[in-house]
Design a protein around this motif. Structure first.
Motif, PDB file in Angstrom:
ATOM      1  N   UNK A 125       0.032   1.430   4.729  1.00 54.92           N
ATOM      2  CA  UNK A 125       0.379   0.671   3.533  1.00 54.92           C
ATOM      3  C   UNK A 125       0.267   1.492   2.273  1.00 54.92           C
ATOM      4  N   UNK A 126       0.962   1.027   1.249  1.00 57.19           N
ATOM      5  CA  UNK A 126       0.917   1.654  -0.074  1.00 57.19           C
ATOM      6  C   UNK A 126       0.819   0.568  -1.126  1.00 57.19           C
ATOM      7  N   UNK A 127       0.095   0.869  -2.192  1.00 56.88           N
ATOM      8  CA  UNK A 127       0.001  -0.056  -3.314  1.00 56.88           C
ATOM      9  C   UNK A 127       0.911   0.430  -4.429  1.00 56.88           C
ATOM     10  N   UNK A 128       1.661  -0.515  -4.982  1.00 58.58           N
ATOM     11  CA  UNK A 128       2.574  -0.243  -6.086  1.00 58.58           C
ATOM     12  C   UNK A 128       2.289  -1.232  -7.210  1.00 58.58           C
ATOM     13  N   UNK A 163       0.096 -10.556  -9.470  1.00 57.53           N
ATOM     14  CA  UNK A 163       1.529 -10.699  -9.686  1.00 57.53           C
ATOM     15  C   UNK A 163       2.162  -9.412 -10.205  1.00 57.53           C
ATOM     16  N   UNK A 164       1.357  -8.409 -10.511  1.00 54.34           N
ATOM     17  CA  UNK A 164       1.876  -7.116 -10.960  1.00 54.34           C
ATOM     18  C   UNK A 164       1.721  -6.043  -9.888  1.00 54.34           C
ATOM     19  N   UNK A 165       1.440  -6.492  -8.676  1.00 50.23           N
ATOM     20  CA  UNK A 165       1.203  -5.579  -7.558  1.00 50.23           C
ATOM     21  C   UNK A 165       2.137  -5.937  -6.416  1.00 50.23           C
ATOM     22  N   UNK A 166       2.658  -4.933  -5.740  1.00 54.08           N
ATOM     23  CA  UNK A 166       3.334  -5.151  -4.462  1.00 54.08           C
ATOM     24  C   UNK A 166       2.719  -4.193  -3.447  1.00 54.08           C
ATOM     25  N   UNK A 167       2.169  -4.763  -2.393  1.00 60.14           N
ATOM     26  CA  UNK A 167       1.687  -3.980  -1.265  1.00 60.14           C
ATOM     27  C   UNK A 167       2.838  -3.837  -0.278  1.00 60.14           C
ATOM     28  N   UNK A 217       4.314   3.833  -7.786  1.00 54.32           N
ATOM     29  CA  UNK A 217       3.695   4.020  -6.487  1.00 54.32           C
ATOM     30  C   UNK A 217       2.375   4.761  -6.633  1.00 54.32           C
ATOM     31  N   UNK A 218       1.332   4.237  -6.034  1.00 54.65           N
ATOM     32  CA  UNK A 218       0.007   4.861  -6.158  1.00 54.65           C
ATOM     33  C   UNK A 218      -0.516   5.276  -4.785  1.00 54.65           C
ATOM     34  N   UNK A 219      -1.592   4.651  -4.340  1.00 56.04           N
ATOM     35  CA  UNK A 219      -2.303   5.113  -3.148  1.00 56.04           C
ATOM     36  C   UNK A 219      -1.622   4.646  -1.863  1.00 56.04           C
ATOM     37  N   UNK A 220      -1.828   5.448  -0.839  1.00 57.99           N
ATOM     38  CA  UNK A 220      -1.255   5.150   0.475  1.00 57.99           C
ATOM     39  C   UNK A 220      -2.220   5.582   1.555  1.00 57.99           C
ATOM     40  N   UNK A 221      -2.058   5.028   2.739  1.00 61.11           N
ATOM     41  CA  UNK A 221      -2.858   5.472   3.867  1.00 61.11           C
ATOM     42  C   UNK A 221      -2.330   4.864   5.155  1.00 61.11           C
ATOM     43  N   UNK A 222      -2.844   5.358   6.297  1.00 60.10           N
ATOM     44  CA  UNK A 222      -2.405   4.877   7.603  1.00 60.10           C
ATOM     45  C   UNK A 222      -3.528   5.057   8.605  1.00 60.10           C
TER      46      UNK A 222
END
Length: 391
Positions: free
Chosen positions: A280-283, A264-268, A292-297
């Motif tokens: 996608x990115x993890x926030x 509940x403390x994360x938004x993908x 905003x943290x990690x991202x990739x494609x």
């Protein structure tokens, strides 16, 4: 309260400190930390997944201070480290200098959130007692002596922690990140109106081109995040990690534990081509900010990185009334997207007198250079003159 009334215990694992006790020492409401990276659950996920332990060079050495009644009154999350990876405040040159002089830089003690360049309190003292805060620092110094560690480093400190460390004769360092500030915007277009005409046009074009091939964006949080989403995100994360630094720091189990402990403390933020996730990115969601943290494609799409990581984060912050978006370390390219330079702080205690003197001289020269660089960066701000409010 005098220092003699305090006792310190060194905890070799996060699990050895009860979650309720840990979180009671972290700024928050009803046991929920304002900053998700300070949550016991985040540190526990790093430890239980095997990402941050002795085998990876991140041995927990958390300092817990109690008063004479046995009540926990202070906490300093700390790690004994055998390298300088995953920190984002770079001291490799310091290590090389000491090694060339015949000394040993490792092990060292590191007070930080592993693999996460996020400003957050490290001297966790709910009473704000200066004596307890100083006791955490002096305990870290004594622990360094006992562990034959060359130094202690507290990175990404808020102003109060940085001032406490400086008052205790620790060395001070300043660096730069880029954050977006929400001035009560009602929409992304309202934010764009504060930019120069040329910058508005560039951002609108980038957003249009990123989604031109029928790509759609979805926000996933809480129970909506399933294991197949973590599978997809880990593929993105591994691709970026392998291209940037060879081997990603985080493993697949860590993300499953995040989903179990704090979904509940994360938004993908995912980009889809039809039903296929391609980026996608993890926030992480804090009390008043999005991290905003990690991202990739798995596919190269022009401007999709900017859309997923920066523009969608702004959209989310506006929609949820969040005050700030922190977009991680480095990145002057963020400036053109509305993210402005802010100072970050770290503090360093160095045992070797010669190395301490050399580092102190270096930092004395580095600080005005960082300040000048920030001033130069501000001249490239995309905002119309007078549009940004004081922070």
């Amino acid at each position: 309260m005098s220092p003699k009334e305090l006792s310190a215990t060194i905890h070799p694992s996060t699990a050895s400190i009860p979650a309720e006790q840990w979180n009671s020492l972290v700024p928050g409401t009803d046991g929920v930390p304002d900053n998700p990276f300070l949550d016991h659950a985040f540190f526990l996920a790093l430890e239980e997944s095997g990402c941050a332990n002795g085998r990876t060079g991140w041995q927990p050495q958390h300092i817990l201070i109690k008063d004479e009644a046995g009540t926990a009154v202070g906490l300093l999350p700390l790690f004994l480290k055998t390298h300088s990876m995953g920190e984002y405040v770079f001291d490799h040159g310091w290590a090389q200098a000491l090694e060339r002089a015949g000394g040993h830089y490792y092990p060292k003690l590191q007070g930080s959130v592993p693999f996460t360049p996020v400003t957050a309190p490290k001297l966790l003292v709910p009473s704000d007692s200066l004596e307890i805060r100083a006791a955490l620092l002096s305990t870290a110094e004594e622990l360094a002596r006992q562990r034959n560690a060359s130094s202690v480093h507290l990175t990404f400190l808020p102003d109060e922690d940085a001032a406490t460390a400086t008052a205790s004769d620790w060395l001070s360092r300043v660096d730069t990140q880029f954050h977006w500030h929400n001035d009560g915007f009602s929409s992304f277009d309202a934010f764009l109106e504060t930019l120069s005409s040329r910058k508005r046009k560039v951002i609108r074009r980038e957003r249009r081109d990123a989604l031109a091939e029928g790509i759609s964006i979805r926000w996933l949080s809480g129970a909506d995040i399933k294991e197949h989403h973590w599978d997809a995100f880990f593929d993105f994360y591994e691709d970026t990690g392998s291209r940037k630094w060879g081997q990603p720091y985080l493993n697949r189990k860590f993300f499953s534990l995040l989903g179990q402990y704090m979904a509940d403390r994360i938004v993908l933020i995912f980009a889809y081509d039809g039903s296929e996730p391609i980026a996608g990115a993890i926030n992480f969601i804090g009390k008043d900010r999005l991290y905003g943290r990690n991202w990739g494609a798995t596919r190269e799409v022009p401007f999709l990185h900017f859309e997923v990581c920066y523009y969608q984060a702004i959209d989310y912050a506006i929609a949820h009334g969040l005050r700030v978006v922190e977009a991680g370390a480095q990145g002057e390219h963020k400036l053109a997207r509305g993210y402005t330079p802010v100072s970050t702080h770290s503090a360093h205690w160095i045992a070797h007198p010669g190395l301490r003197e050399a580092v102190a001289d270096y930092l004395e020269a580095e600080r005005p250079a960082v300040t000048h660089e920030q001033s130069v960066l501000e001249t490239f701000s995309p905002y119309r003159r007078g549009e940004r409010t004081d922070r």
